[in-house]
Design an enzyme around this catalytic site. Sequence first.
Site, PDB file in Angstrom:
ATOM      1  N   GLU B  46       0.840  -1.205   0.000  1.00  0.00           N
ATOM      2  CA  GLU B  46       0.000   0.000   0.000  1.00  0.00           C
ATOM      3  C   GLU B  46       0.878   1.258   0.000  1.00  0.00           C
ATOM      4  O   GLU B  46       0.606   2.229  -0.717  1.00  0.00           O
ATOM      5  CB  GLU B  46      -0.893   0.034   1.247  1.00  0.00           C
ATOM      6  CG  GLU B  46      -1.848  -1.154   1.388  1.00  0.00           C
ATOM      7  CD  GLU B  46      -1.242  -2.301   2.194  1.00  0.00           C
ATOM      8  OE1 GLU B  46      -0.038  -2.594   2.017  1.00  0.00           O
ATOM      9  OE2 GLU B  46      -1.983  -2.903   2.989  1.00  0.00           O
ATOM     10  N   CYS B  72      -2.752  -3.831   7.093  1.00  0.00           N
ATOM     11  CA  CYS B  72      -2.433  -4.078   8.500  1.00  0.00           C
ATOM     12  C   CYS B  72      -2.862  -2.888   9.362  1.00  0.00           C
ATOM     13  O   CYS B  72      -2.984  -1.768   8.886  1.00  0.00           O
ATOM     14  CB  CYS B  72      -0.943  -4.355   8.664  1.00  0.00           C
ATOM     15  SG  CYS B  72       0.106  -2.925   8.288  1.00  0.00           S
ATOM     16  N   CYS B  81      -0.416   0.341   7.836  1.00  0.00           N
ATOM     17  CA  CYS B  81      -0.858   0.880   6.544  1.00  0.00           C
ATOM     18  C   CYS B  81      -2.222   1.549   6.662  1.00  0.00           C
ATOM     19  O   CYS B  81      -2.515   2.523   5.973  1.00  0.00           O
ATOM     20  CB  CYS B  81      -0.939  -0.238   5.513  1.00  0.00           C
ATOM     21  SG  CYS B  81       0.676  -0.913   5.117  1.00  0.00           S
ATOM     22  N   ALA B 150       9.190 -37.643  -6.784  1.00  0.00           N
ATOM     23  CA  ALA B 150       9.597 -37.854  -8.174  1.00  0.00           C
ATOM     24  C   ALA B 150       9.731 -39.353  -8.388  1.00  0.00           C
ATOM     25  O   ALA B 150      10.321 -40.055  -7.564  1.00  0.00           O
ATOM     26  CB  ALA B 150      10.921 -37.161  -8.454  1.00  0.00           C
ATOM     27  N   ARG B 180      11.126 -24.989  -4.432  1.00  0.00           N
ATOM     28  CA  ARG B 180      12.104 -24.590  -3.402  1.00  0.00           C
ATOM     29  C   ARG B 180      12.115 -23.076  -3.231  1.00  0.00           C
ATOM     30  O   ARG B 180      12.290 -22.563  -2.128  1.00  0.00           O
ATOM     31  CB  ARG B 180      13.500 -25.070  -3.806  1.00  0.00           C
ATOM     32  CG  ARG B 180      13.664 -26.579  -3.717  1.00  0.00           C
ATOM     33  CD  ARG B 180      15.091 -27.002  -4.018  1.00  0.00           C
ATOM     34  NE  ARG B 180      15.217 -28.453  -3.922  1.00  0.00           N
ATOM     35  CZ  ARG B 180      16.322 -29.125  -4.246  1.00  0.00           C
ATOM     36  NH1 ARG B 180      17.399 -28.472  -4.689  1.00  0.00           N
ATOM     37  NH2 ARG B 180      16.365 -30.431  -4.133  1.00  0.00           N
ATOM     38  N   ARG B 203      18.228 -23.698  -7.825  1.00  0.00           N
ATOM     39  CA  ARG B 203      18.871 -23.499  -9.119  1.00  0.00           C
ATOM     40  C   ARG B 203      17.790 -23.423 -10.191  1.00  0.00           C
ATOM     41  O   ARG B 203      16.627 -23.645  -9.918  1.00  0.00           O
ATOM     42  CB  ARG B 203      19.820 -24.669  -9.403  1.00  0.00           C
ATOM     43  CG  ARG B 203      20.856 -24.869  -8.279  1.00  0.00           C
ATOM     44  CD  ARG B 203      21.839 -25.992  -8.531  1.00  0.00           C
ATOM     45  NE  ARG B 203      21.286 -27.323  -8.527  1.00  0.00           N
ATOM     46  CZ  ARG B 203      21.009 -28.042  -7.435  1.00  0.00           C
ATOM     47  NH1 ARG B 203      21.183 -27.531  -6.239  1.00  0.00           N
ATOM     48  NH2 ARG B 203      20.533 -29.270  -7.542  1.00  0.00           N
TER      49      ARG B 203
END
Lengths: 354, 354
Positions: B46, B72, B81, B150, B180, B203
């Site tokens: 903001e 907030c 804010c 995986a 990641r 990476r």
Amino acid sequence: MQEAFKLALLGEGLTSPNPSVGAVIVKNGGIIGKGYHKKAGAPHAEIEAIEDAKRHGYSVSGSTLYVTLEPCTCWGKTPPCSLRIIEEKISRVVAGSPDPNPKNKPRAMEIFRAQGIDFSWEILPEAIFLNRGFYHWIVTGTPWVIGKMAMAIDGSFSAGIGDEKWISGLPARTVAHKLRMVSDGILIGAQTARHDNPLLTIRHVDKKYKVQPWRAIVSLSGSLPKELFLFTDSFKERTLLFVRVPLEMVLEELGSRTVATLLVEGGKTIFQAFLSKGLMHEVAFFLSPLIIGKAHHTEWSNSMIASKALSSPIPLINPSWEDLKGDIYCHGLLLKGAQFLEEIRNQAINPANV
Amino acid sequence: MQEAFKLALLGEGLTSPNPSVGAVIVKNGGIIGKGYHKKAGAPHAEIEAIEDAKRHGYSVSGSTLYVTLEPCTCWGKTPPCSLRIIEEKISRVVAGSPDPNPKNKPRAMEIFRAQGIDFSWEILPEAIFLNRGFYHWIVTGTPWVIGKMAMAIDGSFSAGIGDEKWISGLPARTVAHKLRMVSDGILIGAQTARHDNPLLTIRHVDKKYKVQPWRAIVSLSGSLPKELFLFTDSFKERTLLFVRVPLEMVLEELGSRTVATLLVEGGKTIFQAFLSKGLMHEVAFFLSPLIIGKAHHTEWSNSMIASKALSSPIPLINPSWEDLKGDIYCHGLLLKGAQFLEEIRNQAINPANV
């Protein structure tokens, strides 16, 4: 040729052990006749196309014939198409794939060229793929083998992986039954037969004219409940039980019953046995977005069909993925299947083989 | 609001434990200011948007502020804010998601309405999802847990399933490293650490400003080779070893180090332990078109982290499939994660919670 291939697809799964073939006849830049092979024993695609042209009042003399498979030259249930093509004075023939049927001696290419008919190839890999069962059966006498596996996304199985417990959505079931539709035989292990009591019939697809595939069970003990659907339903005479028969001999026996395409539907041990013996050509995996967490293992110890660990990973050749609205379908060739189709293709391209 | 969300995405993975937030200021039908939260400690979205408008010579008085997260109201590293919005005489505020931070009492909605500022919700589910780590951490003190697996298409694993052995293509590696990128911690089991000796660094993605995630190893014995990269590389002070610590306590400890999003990268036993204890919110599977044939099983017997068999299959909620040029990526929420995000959403919609 693409038009001819579309016609060939209309016979998919219905012509075995004959190939599915489509033909169009072109004259003065327009299509004057179309045809496809509807089922074994019925007229071949070339004859259907010639008759179609005549029915519409066209003369096929001087026309070009596009046909997805090299015309036959031998007498089978019907006279050789090559003879009819010569008689009708068709002046040019373009073929989409070779016909390695050993009965075709000499082959159409040679006969046409001797008769002054312009013959050429316009190879369609999809036409070769469409008839992979026919090709394998006519060349080796044994079926082309497709392995089908259904599992959860984490690689787990339920107690049984047969019929359709793990293929949740209708789109996935439809694809699975399409695999049965193009098969002349479906093979399962005794464990799957006991656990799942599957029907192994064709559902969810238009099955007009389709003959119920043979249903083969491989078993160590031969002791299976007599009340299984496979032994009691209206197709019970299409069920074969192989007890302690090596898989190679199972394939020979199925080939002798004109099973050109065999679908191996599980379980995992059977799948792996075909794989480790190098007897599988093509694989189809169905994955459901579910986590089971514990794989169910049925370890068999029989040396005839027990699987040995694979020494290195086997890559899928030209793998494709398809989202079946929830489930996913992964399809690919194994090296043996890809090499076989390449050899078939070479029978057209390499003149030494023709 | 869509414009504000695009800005919020620029801070993805960089603002933790703060949320990623974007804001645009609209006046007379045009955008006069834009901003996003760049990193924890930096000005909120903001304030960035207000300063941006002023820098371009605009007055924000009487304007409308679109912000992807409720402003907030508390003093943190920066002033609230909501106070600045009131001071600047912004007349209308539209928020895309609620801020359940308990420090925000009273919440912006109440303060603005008391001040005569028109406040409304335009809930963006994608903004809630973007900040799932922040939400879980601010509400429970522990991280949102993403499980990554995986494997080969037949559900098999290699000896180790860590870093990137089974993610063959660059597109798949890029997606894996993006996971990641949005995480503050990466957790693996000791087996995976020993087998794969992974780096667990980021990476293949633009990692500007990104802090190296904590690297957590859970172990029974605590005996791990001292030469592992995790203990010797330049990020070695970001490695935590948990020996015989229940997973619930591991999560508490990581939460106290402001780990808002935790990526569990394996092995399978660890994955399943999180799953069976109901500690996982989201899953990501990478499948390679390979057949391994024999699954590798590392069975652990420790009661703290051993997995129990799941009593019934766990469905993925809103599963999505993506073809990563060879590999496939399957993503979905687990029930616990979906329910948590629904509760967050209700904190905006249900006035009783505001």
